[in-house]
Design a protein around this motif. Structure first.
Motif, PDB file in Angstrom:
ATOM      1  N   TYR A 112      41.265  42.589 -18.484  1.00  0.00           N
ATOM      2  CA  TYR A 112      42.768  42.519 -18.298  1.00  0.00           C
ATOM      3  C   TYR A 112      43.452  41.477 -19.349  1.00  0.00           C
ATOM      4  CZ  TYR A 112      43.073  45.836 -14.331  1.00  0.00           C
ATOM      5  OH  TYR A 112      42.721  46.907 -13.458  1.00  0.00           O
ATOM      6  N   GLU A 113      43.047  40.376 -19.378  1.00  0.00           N
ATOM      7  CA  GLU A 113      43.433  39.367 -20.312  1.00  0.00           C
ATOM      8  C   GLU A 113      43.257  39.932 -21.566  1.00  0.00           C
ATOM      9  OE1 GLU A 113      42.773  35.186 -17.520  1.00  0.00           O
ATOM     10  OE2 GLU A 113      41.269  35.677 -19.152  1.00  0.00           O
ATOM     11  N   GLU A 114      42.309  40.530 -22.104  1.00  0.00           N
ATOM     12  CA  GLU A 114      42.055  41.024 -23.490  1.00  0.00           C
ATOM     13  C   GLU A 114      43.003  42.233 -23.706  1.00  0.00           C
ATOM     14  OE1 GLU A 114      39.041  43.842 -25.548  1.00  0.00           O
ATOM     15  OE2 GLU A 114      37.982  42.360 -24.500  1.00  0.00           O
ATOM     16  N   LEU A 115      43.076  43.086 -22.616  1.00  0.00           N
ATOM     17  CA  LEU A 115      44.012  44.150 -22.832  1.00  0.00           C
ATOM     18  C   LEU A 115      45.598  43.533 -22.787  1.00  0.00           C
ATOM     19  CD1 LEU A 115      42.549  46.311 -20.292  1.00  0.00           C
ATOM     20  CD2 LEU A 115      42.683  47.047 -22.464  1.00  0.00           C
ATOM     21  N   ARG A 168      46.429  42.597 -26.371  1.00  0.00           N
ATOM     22  CA  ARG A 168      46.757  43.803 -27.566  1.00  0.00           C
ATOM     23  C   ARG A 168      48.182  44.367 -27.037  1.00  0.00           C
ATOM     24  NH1 ARG A 168      40.818  45.370 -26.783  1.00  0.00           N
ATOM     25  NH2 ARG A 168      41.618  46.927 -25.297  1.00  0.00           N
ATOM     26  N   ASP A 169      48.632  44.349 -25.534  1.00  0.00           N
ATOM     27  CA  ASP A 169      49.779  45.048 -25.292  1.00  0.00           C
ATOM     28  C   ASP A 169      50.433  44.145 -24.206  1.00  0.00           C
ATOM     29  OD1 ASP A 169      51.635  46.868 -24.372  1.00  0.00           O
ATOM     30  OD2 ASP A 169      50.232  48.346 -23.460  1.00  0.00           O
ATOM     31  N   PRO A 170      51.253  43.058 -24.980  1.00  0.00           N
ATOM     32  CA  PRO A 170      51.891  42.022 -24.269  1.00  0.00           C
ATOM     33  C   PRO A 170      53.211  42.378 -23.192  1.00  0.00           C
ATOM     34  CG  PRO A 170      52.368  41.858 -26.395  1.00  0.00           C
ATOM     35  CD  PRO A 170      51.244  42.683 -26.075  1.00  0.00           C
ATOM     36  N   ASP A 171      53.500  43.728 -23.335  1.00  0.00           N
ATOM     37  CA  ASP A 171      54.519  44.149 -22.536  1.00  0.00           C
ATOM     38  C   ASP A 171      54.272  45.038 -21.482  1.00  0.00           C
ATOM     39  OD1 ASP A 171      56.501  42.842 -24.189  1.00  0.00           O
ATOM     40  OD2 ASP A 171      56.426  44.483 -25.614  1.00  0.00           O
ATOM     41  N   ASN A 172      53.012  45.282 -21.209  1.00  0.00           N
ATOM     42  CA  ASN A 172      52.426  46.062 -20.225  1.00  0.00           C
ATOM     43  C   ASN A 172      52.546  45.523 -18.770  1.00  0.00           C
ATOM     44  OD1 ASN A 172      50.518  47.740 -18.484  1.00  0.00           O
ATOM     45  ND2 ASN A 172      49.698  48.702 -20.203  1.00  0.00           N
ATOM     46  N   SER A 173      53.383  46.038 -18.124  1.00  0.00           N
ATOM     47  CA  SER A 173      53.678  45.563 -16.603  1.00  0.00           C
ATOM     48  C   SER A 173      52.482  45.760 -15.790  1.00  0.00           C
ATOM     49  CB  SER A 173      54.998  45.936 -16.214  1.00  0.00           C
ATOM     50  OG  SER A 173      56.078  45.589 -16.861  1.00  0.00           O
ATOM     51  N   ASP A 174      51.734  46.946 -16.204  1.00  0.00           N
ATOM     52  CA  ASP A 174      50.803  47.430 -14.778  1.00  0.00           C
ATOM     53  C   ASP A 174      49.430  46.293 -15.304  1.00  0.00           C
ATOM     54  OD1 ASP A 174      52.073  49.394 -13.941  1.00  0.00           O
ATOM     55  OD2 ASP A 174      51.380  50.896 -15.354  1.00  0.00           O
ATOM     56  N   ILE A 175      49.354  45.909 -16.334  1.00  0.00           N
ATOM     57  CA  ILE A 175      48.217  45.076 -16.740  1.00  0.00           C
ATOM     58  C   ILE A 175      48.636  43.655 -16.263  1.00  0.00           C
ATOM     59  CG2 ILE A 175      46.960  43.853 -18.338  1.00  0.00           C
ATOM     60  CD1 ILE A 175      47.254  46.292 -20.157  1.00  0.00           C
ATOM     61  N   LEU A 227      46.654  41.619 -13.273  1.00  0.00           N
ATOM     62  CA  LEU A 227      46.402  39.873 -13.552  1.00  0.00           C
ATOM     63  C   LEU A 227      47.029  39.206 -12.458  1.00  0.00           C
ATOM     64  CD1 LEU A 227      46.304  39.469 -17.277  1.00  0.00           C
ATOM     65  CD2 LEU A 227      44.378  39.019 -15.822  1.00  0.00           C
ATOM     66  N   GLY A 228      48.251  39.307 -12.250  1.00  0.00           N
ATOM     67  CA  GLY A 228      48.671  38.523 -11.497  1.00  0.00           C
ATOM     68  C   GLY A 228      48.247  38.879  -9.905  1.00  0.00           C
ATOM     69  N   GLY A 232      46.076  35.484  -7.967  1.00  0.00           N
ATOM     70  CA  GLY A 232      46.331  35.360  -6.646  1.00  0.00           C
ATOM     71  C   GLY A 232      45.127  35.330  -5.958  1.00  0.00           C
ATOM     72  N   ARG A 233      44.425  36.143  -6.021  1.00  0.00           N
ATOM     73  CA  ARG A 233      42.914  36.339  -5.260  1.00  0.00           C
ATOM     74  C   ARG A 233      42.029  34.877  -5.481  1.00  0.00           C
ATOM     75  NH1 ARG A 233      38.947  41.492  -4.840  1.00  0.00           N
ATOM     76  NH2 ARG A 233      37.307  40.510  -3.550  1.00  0.00           N
ATOM     77  N   LEU A 234      42.246  34.654  -7.043  1.00  0.00           N
ATOM     78  CA  LEU A 234      41.371  33.561  -7.204  1.00  0.00           C
ATOM     79  C   LEU A 234      42.097  31.990  -6.878  1.00  0.00           C
ATOM     80  CD1 LEU A 234      40.447  34.749 -10.833  1.00  0.00           C
ATOM     81  CD2 LEU A 234      38.952  34.612  -8.469  1.00  0.00           C
ATOM     82  N   ASN A 235      43.051  32.363  -6.014  1.00  0.00           N
ATOM     83  CA  ASN A 235      44.131  30.961  -5.564  1.00  0.00           C
ATOM     84  C   ASN A 235      44.529  30.207  -6.897  1.00  0.00           C
ATOM     85  OD1 ASN A 235      45.308  29.684  -3.558  1.00  0.00           O
ATOM     86  ND2 ASN A 235      43.760  27.828  -3.789  1.00  0.00           N
ATOM     87  N   ARG A 236      44.653  31.137  -8.102  1.00  0.00           N
ATOM     88  CA  ARG A 236      45.562  30.498  -9.225  1.00  0.00           C
ATOM     89  C   ARG A 236      47.067  30.693  -8.984  1.00  0.00           C
ATOM     90  NH1 ARG A 236      42.796  32.341 -14.390  1.00  0.00           N
ATOM     91  NH2 ARG A 236      44.337  31.090 -15.183  1.00  0.00           N
TER      92      ARG A 236
END
Length: 160
Positions: free
Chosen positions: A55-58, A61-68, A72-73, A77-81
């Motif tokens: 997802y970070e790589e994607l 390439r597509d920094p405006d993609n809200s789905d990605i 990632l968010g 969250g799952r990783l407690n970051r």
């Protein structure tokens, strides 16, 4: 843990069916669409770190993609970051202010950070769009309870 499980159930509902057998329209998927499906399949399989990297790589390439950004968010969250999750999800909410999934996910992050008032506001924004959403009422009720608003918590939990 209730907060995170609700968050991930919401994600699972949103992306249900992705990563399954391809239909005719999927046969013409772009490389990024294929990669998004792979990233989600990795996430569903519990390969969280691999999904995060993809997802970070994607996103590069597509920094405006809200789905990605949303995915990632959720992963952060799952990783407690939580600061990273908060930043990603804030960007999604700015781009799509009526997204109930993004509002709920961001509210859960705020709740985990013990920012009760902000979490409450976000849950209420989501409920304004989906007033019959049981999970949102439950999350709001638990958040209100944790912030010491016991009467309001009881009312919210009764609506769940």
């Amino acid at each position: 843990m209730i907060v995170l499980s609700d968050l991930f159930k919401s994600v699972a509902r949103k992306f249900a069916g992705k990563g399954q057998a391809r239909d005719a329209s999927a046969a013409s998927a772009t490389p990024d669409e294929d990669a998004i499906r792979r990233a989600y399949a990795l996430y569903r399989a519990g390969e969280i770190m691999a999904a995060q990297r993809l997802y970070e790589e994607l996103l590069r390439r597509d920094p405006d993609n809200s789905d990605i950004r949303y995915q990632l968010g959720v992963i952060y969250g799952r990783l407690n970051r939580l600061p990273a999750a908060n930043e990603m999800l804030e960007q999604v909410v700015r781009a799509r202010p009526e997204s109930v999934d993004a509002l709920n996910a961001l509210a859960n992050v705020a709740w985990l950070q013990r920012r009760w008032q902000h979490a409450e506001q976000l849950f209420r924004r989501a409920l304004a769009t989906q007033p019959a959403a049981v999970a949102l009422w439950a999350n709001l009720g638990l958040c209100l309870h944790d912030s010491g608003k016991l009467d309001a918590a009881t009312q919210a939990l009764h609506r769940a």
